[in-house]
Design a protein around this motif. Structure first.
Motif, short mmCIF file in Angstrom:
data_model
loop_
_atom_site.label_atom_id
_atom_site.label_comp_id
_atom_site.label_asym_id
_atom_site.label_seq_id
_atom_site.Cartn_x
_atom_site.Cartn_y
_atom_site.Cartn_z
N PHE A 18 0.83 -1.20 0.00
CA PHE A 18 0.00 0.00 0.00
C PHE A 18 0.87 1.26 0.00
CE2 PHE A 18 -2.35 3.35 2.26
CZ PHE A 18 -3.44 3.47 1.41
N ALA A 19 1.91 1.28 0.84
CA ALA A 19 2.79 2.44 0.91
C ALA A 19 3.49 2.69 -0.43
CB ALA A 19 3.82 2.27 2.02
N LEU A 20 3.99 1.63 -1.05
CA LEU A 20 4.69 1.80 -2.33
C LEU A 20 3.73 2.24 -3.44
CD1 LEU A 20 7.16 -1.23 -2.17
CD2 LEU A 20 7.69 1.20 -1.89
N GLU A 21 2.48 1.78 -3.37
CA GLU A 21 1.48 2.24 -4.35
C GLU A 21 1.17 3.72 -4.13
OE1 GLU A 21 -0.92 -1.98 -4.96
OE2 GLU A 21 -1.84 -0.38 -3.79
N GLN A 22 1.04 4.13 -2.86
CA GLN A 22 0.75 5.53 -2.56
C GLN A 22 1.90 6.44 -2.98
OE1 GLN A 22 -2.12 7.05 -1.08
NE2 GLN A 22 -2.89 5.11 -1.86
N LEU A 23 3.12 5.95 -2.88
CA LEU A 23 4.30 6.73 -3.28
C LEU A 23 4.50 6.76 -4.78
CD1 LEU A 23 6.76 5.54 -0.50
CD2 LEU A 23 5.79 7.84 -0.74
N VAL A 55 5.67 4.19 -6.50
CA VAL A 55 6.78 3.32 -6.85
C VAL A 55 6.26 2.12 -7.65
CG1 VAL A 55 8.63 1.85 -5.92
CG2 VAL A 55 8.10 4.05 -4.83
N TYR A 56 5.10 1.61 -7.23
CA TYR A 56 4.45 0.50 -7.92
C TYR A 56 3.04 0.92 -8.31
CZ TYR A 56 7.93 -3.08 -6.88
OH TYR A 56 9.07 -3.83 -6.86
N GLY A 57 2.55 0.36 -9.39
CA GLY A 57 1.18 0.58 -9.79
C GLY A 57 0.26 -0.37 -9.05
N VAL A 58 -1.02 -0.03 -8.94
CA VAL A 58 -1.99 -0.87 -8.26
C VAL A 58 -2.05 -2.22 -8.96
CG1 VAL A 58 -4.42 -1.13 -7.63
CG2 VAL A 58 -3.33 1.12 -7.49
N GLY A 59 -1.90 -3.29 -8.19
CA GLY A 59 -1.95 -4.64 -8.74
C GLY A 59 -0.64 -5.14 -9.31
#
Length: 69
Positions: A14-19, A21-25
Motif C-alpha cells: 500500500f505504501a509503495l502504491e501511494q508513493l 513506486v508500484y502501480g496498483v496490482g
C-alpha cells in the motif's frame, strides 16, 4: 463481507502504491518487499522506544451514571 487481513507486506505494498513506486496490482519484487518490511519493522521498533507511544490501540468502555462522581 470478508475482513481484509492486514499484514506487514500489505502495508508495504500500500505504501509503495501511494508513493507511486508500484502501480496498483503490480507484483512486488522480493528485494523491495524485504527492504520495505525492514523499514516497517524499524519504524514500529522506534515507536516502541518512544515514551507514551504504543503500536496498538486499547479500548475501555465505562458505564456513566448521571450525578455520580
Amino acid at each position: 463481507m470478508a475482513a481484509t487481513q492486514l499484514t506487514g507486506q500489505s502495508i508495504v505494498v500500500f505504501a509503495l502504491e501511494q508513493l507511486g513506486v508500484y502501480g496498483v496490482g503490480q507484483t512486488l519484487q522480493a528485494s523491495d518487499a524485504t527492504t520495505g518490511l525492514r523499514r516497517l519493522n524499524a519504524m514500529v521498533s522506534s515507536w516502541a522506544i518512544q515514551s507514551l507511544t504504543m503500536p496498538f490501540v486499547s479500548w475501555t468502555i465505562f458505564s456513566l451514571t448521571a450525578n455520580v462522581g
